[in-house]
Write a protein that holds these residues in place. Structure first.
Motif, PDB file in Angstrom:
ATOM      1  N   VAL A 135      55.746  66.788  27.035  1.00  0.00           N
ATOM      2  CA  VAL A 135      57.006  67.492  26.803  1.00  0.00           C
ATOM      3  C   VAL A 135      57.243  67.685  25.311  1.00  0.00           C
ATOM      4  N   VAL A 136      57.850  68.812  24.977  1.00  0.00           N
ATOM      5  CA  VAL A 136      58.362  69.073  23.633  1.00  0.00           C
ATOM      6  C   VAL A 136      59.860  69.304  23.790  1.00  0.00           C
ATOM      7  N   ARG A 137      60.643  68.452  23.152  1.00  0.00           N
ATOM      8  CA  ARG A 137      62.102  68.510  23.312  1.00  0.00           C
ATOM      9  C   ARG A 137      62.749  69.097  22.061  1.00  0.00           C
ATOM     10  N   ALA A 138      63.687  70.020  22.260  1.00  0.00           N
ATOM     11  CA  ALA A 138      64.419  70.634  21.149  1.00  0.00           C
ATOM     12  C   ALA A 138      65.902  70.350  21.322  1.00  0.00           C
ATOM     13  N   VAL A 139      66.536  69.822  20.273  1.00  0.00           N
ATOM     14  CA  VAL A 139      67.965  69.499  20.296  1.00  0.00           C
ATOM     15  C   VAL A 139      68.664  70.340  19.237  1.00  0.00           C
ATOM     16  N   TYR A 140      69.600  71.177  19.678  1.00  0.00           N
ATOM     17  CA  TYR A 140      70.341  72.052  18.760  1.00  0.00           C
ATOM     18  C   TYR A 140      71.736  71.492  18.544  1.00  0.00           C
TER      19      TYR A 140
END
Length: 259
Positions: free
Chosen positions: A82-87
């Motif tokens: 998984v690659v997680r992105a938090v904005y």
């Protein structure tokens, strides 16, 4: 000679084919409407469809408002990661579109993922919600005085103040980013969601950068859309160069004669 050349060519071909491959379920995620102050998070899932392990070396976001995280261990053929992105939507109303670039040892060494959406202010959120939805919103209440006076501080000191926040609403309260004109306030520990009817301590770290009598207003953002504005806390202090007794300061500055 031709036989040796053919073997070398075959070995090179097989070597080129022996490589991992990252296959993502999707390259784009649209959050839609995002309440301002919340952390919009999405996990991009992938599978190694190659025949060698894949190691992600780095994931680089296109801006400081997006924080990436990813599977750090080697991903074997047929396995997933998984690659997680938090904005961080705090203070960023409006449309956004950000990318994260995945660098690895896969056949495609660089892969770009995209997140997008629209951050809504509290006023905009209220326009899109029904009265029933607003009534079910979490409610942020700061128990006690909405501020703290540190008294006299020495320049360079960093102290903390503890507040108690109660959720008087009907859904979990999620505390978002802190905003202040001085950029000198932060969470000591990121707060966890507060269940309806529950209270929790919130500790803020204060590190003023100016001298003199200060009164810095801190806005505590959250997913509370029922109240007219986010909670505001005032941190006061009188910042001096040193807290050492004046006599010691003068003495340290005097010239000691040679004996």
């Amino acid at each position: 000679m031709k036989y040796i050349f053919a073997l070398a060519l075959l070995a090179g071909t097989l070597g080129a084919r022996a490589q991992g491959a990252l296959t993502f379920e999707r390259d784009l995620h649209d959050f839609g409407a995002v309440p301002e102050g919340t952390q919009a998070t999405h996990a991009f899932r992938f599978t190694n469809t190659g025949n060698q392990p894949v190691v992600i070396a780095n994931v680089q976001a296109s801006c400081g408002c997006t924080t990436p995280d990813w599977t750090k261990t080697p991903v074997l053929p047929g396995k997933s990661g998984v690659v997680r992105a938090v904005y961080s939507s705090a203070g960023r109303p409006g449309v956004f579109s950000k990318t994260v670039t995945v660098t690895s040892n896969a056949a495609e060494p660089s892969h770009v993922l995209t997140i997008k959406g629209t951050v809504l202010t509290q006023a905009e959120q209220k326009k899109t919600l029904t009265p029933a939805e607003i009534a079910r919103s979490p409610r942020l209440v700061v128990e006690g005085a909405p501020g703290h006076d540190f008294g006299r501080l020495e320049s360079g000191q960093q102290l903390s103040a503890r507040f108690v926040v109660r959720n008087a609403g009907k859904r979990p309260l999620v505390l978002g980013a802190l905003s202040s004109a001085c950029y000198c306030v932060g969470y000591k520990i990121p707060p966890a969601p507060i269940a309806p009817g529950q209270s929790a301590p919130v500790e803020l770290v204060y590190a003023p950068r100016q001298l003199g009598a200060l009164a810095d207003v801190v806005t505590l953002q959250s997913n509370d859309v029922a109240t007219p504005a986010d909670a505001k806390l005032t941190l006061r202090a009188t910042v001096v160069r040193t807290l050492a007794p004046e006599s010691l300061v003068k003495e340290s500055g005097t010239t000691v004669p040679f004996k």
